[in-house]
Design a protein around this motif. Sequence first.
Motif, PDB file in Angstrom:
ATOM      1  N   LYS A 156      94.195 -59.459   9.098  1.00 23.37           N
ATOM      2  CA  LYS A 156      94.571 -60.530   8.527  1.00 23.37           C
ATOM      3  C   LYS A 156      94.974 -60.364   7.010  1.00 23.37           C
ATOM      4  CE  LYS A 156      91.793 -64.017  11.208  1.00 23.37           C
ATOM      5  NZ  LYS A 156      90.917 -64.643  11.212  1.00 23.37           N
ATOM      6  N   LEU A 255      75.701 -67.940  22.855  1.00 26.00           N
ATOM      7  CA  LEU A 255      76.487 -68.373  21.894  1.00 26.00           C
ATOM      8  C   LEU A 255      77.110 -67.334  21.064  1.00 26.00           C
ATOM      9  CD1 LEU A 255      77.361 -71.053  20.169  1.00 26.00           C
ATOM     10  CD2 LEU A 255      75.137 -70.699  18.971  1.00 26.00           C
ATOM     11  N   HIS A 256      77.487 -66.169  21.858  1.00 29.66           N
ATOM     12  CA  HIS A 256      78.090 -64.997  21.204  1.00 29.66           C
ATOM     13  C   HIS A 256      79.799 -65.622  20.792  1.00 29.66           C
ATOM     14  CE1 HIS A 256      79.072 -61.092  20.043  1.00 29.66           C
ATOM     15  NE2 HIS A 256      79.820 -60.922  21.199  1.00 29.66           N
ATOM     16  N   ARG A 257      79.874 -65.613  19.441  1.00 27.10           N
ATOM     17  CA  ARG A 257      81.001 -65.987  19.120  1.00 27.10           C
ATOM     18  C   ARG A 257      81.889 -65.033  18.202  1.00 27.10           C
ATOM     19  NH1 ARG A 257      79.177 -71.664  16.191  1.00 27.10           N
ATOM     20  NH2 ARG A 257      77.672 -70.318  15.042  1.00 27.10           N
ATOM     21  N   ASN A 258      81.381 -63.747  18.573  1.00 29.28           N
ATOM     22  CA  ASN A 258      82.116 -62.527  18.023  1.00 29.28           C
ATOM     23  C   ASN A 258      82.397 -62.493  16.481  1.00 29.28           C
ATOM     24  OD1 ASN A 258      84.289 -64.138  20.665  1.00 29.28           O
ATOM     25  ND2 ASN A 258      82.546 -62.882  20.927  1.00 29.28           N
ATOM     26  N   HIS A 259      81.241 -63.011  15.894  1.00 27.02           N
ATOM     27  CA  HIS A 259      81.398 -62.880  14.377  1.00 27.02           C
ATOM     28  C   HIS A 259      81.797 -61.654  14.015  1.00 27.02           C
ATOM     29  CE1 HIS A 259      79.840 -64.541  10.753  1.00 27.02           C
ATOM     30  NE2 HIS A 259      79.337 -63.178  10.409  1.00 27.02           N
ATOM     31  N   LYS A 261      83.465 -59.169  15.344  1.00 27.49           N
ATOM     32  CA  LYS A 261      84.971 -58.495  15.728  1.00 27.49           C
ATOM     33  C   LYS A 261      85.889 -59.385  14.810  1.00 27.49           C
ATOM     34  CE  LYS A 261      88.186 -56.490  18.440  1.00 27.49           C
ATOM     35  NZ  LYS A 261      87.926 -55.026  18.653  1.00 27.49           N
ATOM     36  N   ILE A 262      85.579 -60.745  14.764  1.00 27.62           N
ATOM     37  CA  ILE A 262      86.569 -61.608  14.005  1.00 27.62           C
ATOM     38  C   ILE A 262      86.365 -61.009  12.486  1.00 27.62           C
ATOM     39  CG2 ILE A 262      86.757 -63.962  12.963  1.00 27.62           C
ATOM     40  CD1 ILE A 262      85.906 -64.948  15.659  1.00 27.62           C
ATOM     41  N   PHE A 274      82.312 -67.756   7.181  1.00 24.97           N
ATOM     42  CA  PHE A 274      81.691 -67.375   8.765  1.00 24.97           C
ATOM     43  C   PHE A 274      80.290 -66.903   8.544  1.00 24.97           C
ATOM     44  CE2 PHE A 274      86.003 -66.840   9.664  1.00 24.97           C
ATOM     45  CZ  PHE A 274      86.114 -67.454  11.075  1.00 24.97           C
ATOM     46  N   ARG A 277      77.737 -69.669   9.355  1.00 28.13           N
ATOM     47  CA  ARG A 277      77.508 -70.268  10.704  1.00 28.13           C
ATOM     48  C   ARG A 277      76.499 -69.358  11.450  1.00 28.13           C
ATOM     49  NH1 ARG A 277      81.471 -72.274   8.209  1.00 28.13           N
ATOM     50  NH2 ARG A 277      82.393 -74.154   8.739  1.00 28.13           N
ATOM     51  N   TYR A 280      72.731 -71.335  10.659  1.00 28.80           N
ATOM     52  CA  TYR A 280      73.273 -72.344  10.259  1.00 28.80           C
ATOM     53  C   TYR A 280      72.266 -73.593   9.604  1.00 28.80           C
ATOM     54  CZ  TYR A 280      72.801 -72.905  15.119  1.00 28.80           C
ATOM     55  OH  TYR A 280      72.065 -72.954  16.637  1.00 28.80           O
ATOM     56  N   ILE A 281      70.786 -73.251   9.696  1.00 26.14           N
ATOM     57  CA  ILE A 281      70.009 -73.939   8.849  1.00 26.14           C
ATOM     58  C   ILE A 281      69.869 -73.559   7.617  1.00 26.14           C
ATOM     59  CG2 ILE A 281      67.558 -74.806   8.783  1.00 26.14           C
ATOM     60  CD1 ILE A 281      67.696 -74.556  11.717  1.00 26.14           C
ATOM     61  N   ARG A 361      77.461 -80.402   3.213  1.00 25.83           N
ATOM     62  CA  ARG A 361      76.093 -80.646   3.512  1.00 25.83           C
ATOM     63  C   ARG A 361      75.515 -79.318   4.256  1.00 25.83           C
ATOM     64  NH1 ARG A 361      73.640 -85.464   5.219  1.00 25.83           N
ATOM     65  NH2 ARG A 361      73.345 -84.422   7.286  1.00 25.83           N
ATOM     66  N   MET A 362      76.159 -78.781   5.289  1.00 23.59           N
ATOM     67  CA  MET A 362      75.652 -77.445   5.886  1.00 23.59           C
ATOM     68  C   MET A 362      76.312 -76.210   5.635  1.00 23.59           C
ATOM     69  SD  MET A 362      74.801 -78.632   9.791  1.00 23.59           S
ATOM     70  CE  MET A 362      74.487 -77.315  10.483  1.00 23.59           C
ATOM     71  N   MET A 363      77.524 -76.137   5.536  1.00 28.96           N
ATOM     72  CA  MET A 363      78.243 -74.963   5.593  1.00 28.96           C
ATOM     73  C   MET A 363      78.735 -74.875   4.080  1.00 28.96           C
ATOM     74  SD  MET A 363      77.901 -74.332   8.527  1.00 28.96           S
ATOM     75  CE  MET A 363      77.491 -74.759  10.108  1.00 28.96           C
TER      76      MET A 363
ATOM     77  N   THR B  87      81.015 -71.088  24.976  1.00 29.04           N
ATOM     78  CA  THR B  87      81.537 -69.798  24.897  1.00 29.04           C
ATOM     79  C   THR B  87      81.643 -69.711  26.494  1.00 29.04           C
ATOM     80  OG1 THR B  87      79.166 -69.255  25.304  1.00 29.04           O
ATOM     81  CG2 THR B  87      80.041 -68.813  23.259  1.00 29.04           C
ATOM     82  N   TYR B 124      86.737 -63.252  21.392  1.00 24.74           N
ATOM     83  CA  TYR B 124      86.923 -62.895  22.908  1.00 24.74           C
ATOM     84  C   TYR B 124      86.040 -63.687  24.059  1.00 24.74           C
ATOM     85  CZ  TYR B 124      83.291 -59.824  21.403  1.00 24.74           C
ATOM     86  OH  TYR B 124      82.122 -59.132  20.783  1.00 24.74           O
ATOM     87  N   VAL B 126      85.220 -67.011  23.259  1.00 27.36           N
ATOM     88  CA  VAL B 126      85.050 -68.523  22.826  1.00 27.36           C
ATOM     89  C   VAL B 126      86.285 -69.310  23.850  1.00 27.36           C
ATOM     90  CG1 VAL B 126      85.376 -70.028  20.936  1.00 27.36           C
ATOM     91  CG2 VAL B 126      84.199 -67.826  20.747  1.00 27.36           C
TER      92      VAL B 126
END
Lengths: 580, 218
Positions: A156, A255-259, A261-262, A274, A277, A280-281, A361-363, B87, B124, B126
């Motif tokens: 990016k 909940l694998h969100r590919n943190h 790789k992104i 990112f 997240r 997140y607490i 509040r959170m993020m 996911t 990939y 999501v």
Amino acid sequence: MSDLQTQTLVPQLDTIFPDWVRPDDRAGYQGYIVETEHLLAVAKALRDTYGYDLLSSVTGVDYLPEGKLEVVYHVFRTTGGPIFVYKVQVPRDNPVVPSLVPLYPGAELQEREAYDLLGIRFEGHPDLRRILTWEGFAGHPLRKDWHEPYFEEEAKPYKSRWPEGQVRRAEDLNPFADNVDYPAGFDPESLVPDADDTLYKTLFRVQQAQHPEIKTDAIVVNLGPQHPSTHGVFRMVALLEGEKILDLKPVMGYLHRNHEKIAERNTFLQNMPFTDRLDYIASMSNNFAYALAVEKLMGVQPPERAEYIRVIMAELTRIVSHFIAVGFLLNDLGAFFTPSLYGIKERELIVDIFEMVSGSRMMCNYFRFGGLARDMSPEAVQKTKELVNDRLPRKIDEFDRYLTENEIVRQRCEGVGVLTPEDAIALSATGPVLRASGVPYDVRRAEPYSIYDRFEFDVAYGLHGDIYDRYLVRMEEMRQSVRILKQALRDLPEGPIMTGKPAYQVRVPAGESYGRVEGPKGELGFYLVSNGKPNPWRYHVRAPTFINLTSLAPMSRGGKVADVVAILGSIDIVLGEVDR
Amino acid sequence: MSEQERRTEPYEIPEEMKSQVAVTTLDKIYNWGRSNSVWPMMFGLACCAIEMIATAASRYDFSRFGMEVMRPSPRQADVMIVSGTVTKKMIPTIVRLYNQMPEPKYVIAMGACACGGGPFKEGYTVVSGVDRFIPVDVYIVGCPPTPQSLLNGLITLQKKMEQESIATSRWYSKAPSQPIPIPVLGPDLMDPRKFDLIRQQSAAKKAAQTADGEVENE
Ligand code: SF4
């Protein structure tokens, strides 16, 4: 050398093992590169002779241009001191590395992750399966030449997003108009999905290996991924004999969100939101660790005021996290929601402060490299002071009064889920789980970062390593956090909050760095590799709860099903961080 | 005044009965009852779930609107709040849970992730929005939505319920409602409704690859 010296000085591996080890002399890199065949011997010497008893993190890096995969090990001494790094390098087309599980059982889940995401095979690993993706997933996503279905460009900011001033959605470029991709010539009807067969087979294999003579009717029970006790989308598969747990496998990745790789496509600063997240607490403490890692690479130092505000935010976060942890532990014990409501009430007040300083509040997305995004207003300082000096100590005492001597809490928690100090270290547990087992290891003390060396506080620890001690450690840590907060608020200086000008694009020299903080749940580390470009080449999160989960099965074996729920609650997991 | 309200007018209620008798339509009282006892499923996916819990807690307290009973079992729930990133590994379970909920059932997509993939959309594993698999009634934007906006979303759902009528509701129609086919995890997520497309595209990909290979060989 005397024993004391070997146990405290940083060993010069290249003079000790001149034939097996060479220093990592790439610009900006630290540590040593070990010959793959001798990895086990070197690791054993480091553990047994030089006192590096806790394997903190295992991860891989894909050096595509050189055709190599590198496995990076971070170890430290639980008696304190800096982290020690060593690596092995293997060819990309046949990446086989001896597994460290026989030496450090805590490597189990991490090696599975490196296998899943990078395709590194660990020889001698007892259970090398996919962990974050599923059996049958095509490819190893963190390899640099693996492209996701929505792939646009390597890094990016993407040019493709605004062709001729028009927005183009990622869906428009994909033949399925969806986030999917299949191998060429694939026929969906001929596929036999794995449907957890591999998982169940491993469970029964263990059972058979341990008691080949017994033919009992062991049954498999699934808890989760949708289950009120699992704090999110976590799953445990237990092998039961009656109510007794014979074995247990944690299953994650829901909940694998590919943190990662992104993040390797993002620029350095784009990653800051990112990190919020992950856990997140406790978003502020994630910001902290990431900022430290990048600042180490850049060589900048935030100004005084920023350092103080960072500590204030990190400690407030710890209080929030522990309130929630204790509240939800009680949920798991059956005190349905009342204690957590007390905890959430205090969270609301702290979250108000976060909203005042960061706008959310959170993020919070509040830290920047070399400082902070905004200053803390006098009203916010005033409000924090009122909270810290008056309300929070009272409320912590109130919690204490209601829960600590409670008959049910004691009966359910004392002596349950015991983890001995030796096991805790071997299993790479950190944070309250490690300290409750009687190992007073706290990164704030062991290797002080930021300005933690200026504050007076005690490291809370337990002696029994059971659920009850983990609860007590968390309660005591809240008190200590209040103590740190009082000092920080008293000394908070005036001044700038940012070194240099705020910039969207930061210049990060090539090299690697590992930034770690004592997060509320354990040691949170960020391993970064930069090649001098605006994006990180490798971005790895050493997630404390993910690694603490390695000890879930050893703690649960031999116990009852109902106890597993409480044991899980006492580890205090957050799925955003476990699965990333 | 709406059509329904006007219709109740012809019924004259004697003065002495006014405090004891009210005349209304069946739809109205049916919807009034339903919309003030919406039980959400206790089901948290990611960060948004924390704000959902905060909404349930004392400061925002959604039990003021009749939603206090969070149920961990889909069989007892009226609304599924999809609170977080969906996911590929989780979507089979979500669809199964949705199929297990009894009618009338509603879905709220809470947060950017559930609405359309959110910040992690390009990843990939999501799913680009839960509405690719299950029908969504109310979308709530935000990352995470504040408790206020979740409350707003729940109130919007109540308003939607109040518009419905027994005569046209799908859960009293003769034909049983069809379950949604459960997605399958293969090399990537597969929607059983799209098998033909998958086969077609994979064959096309293979053809393109062999063509490429031949060019290279020449
Ligand atoms: S919308 Fe934002 S806060 Fe909600 S689950 Fe997605 S990333 Fe987390």
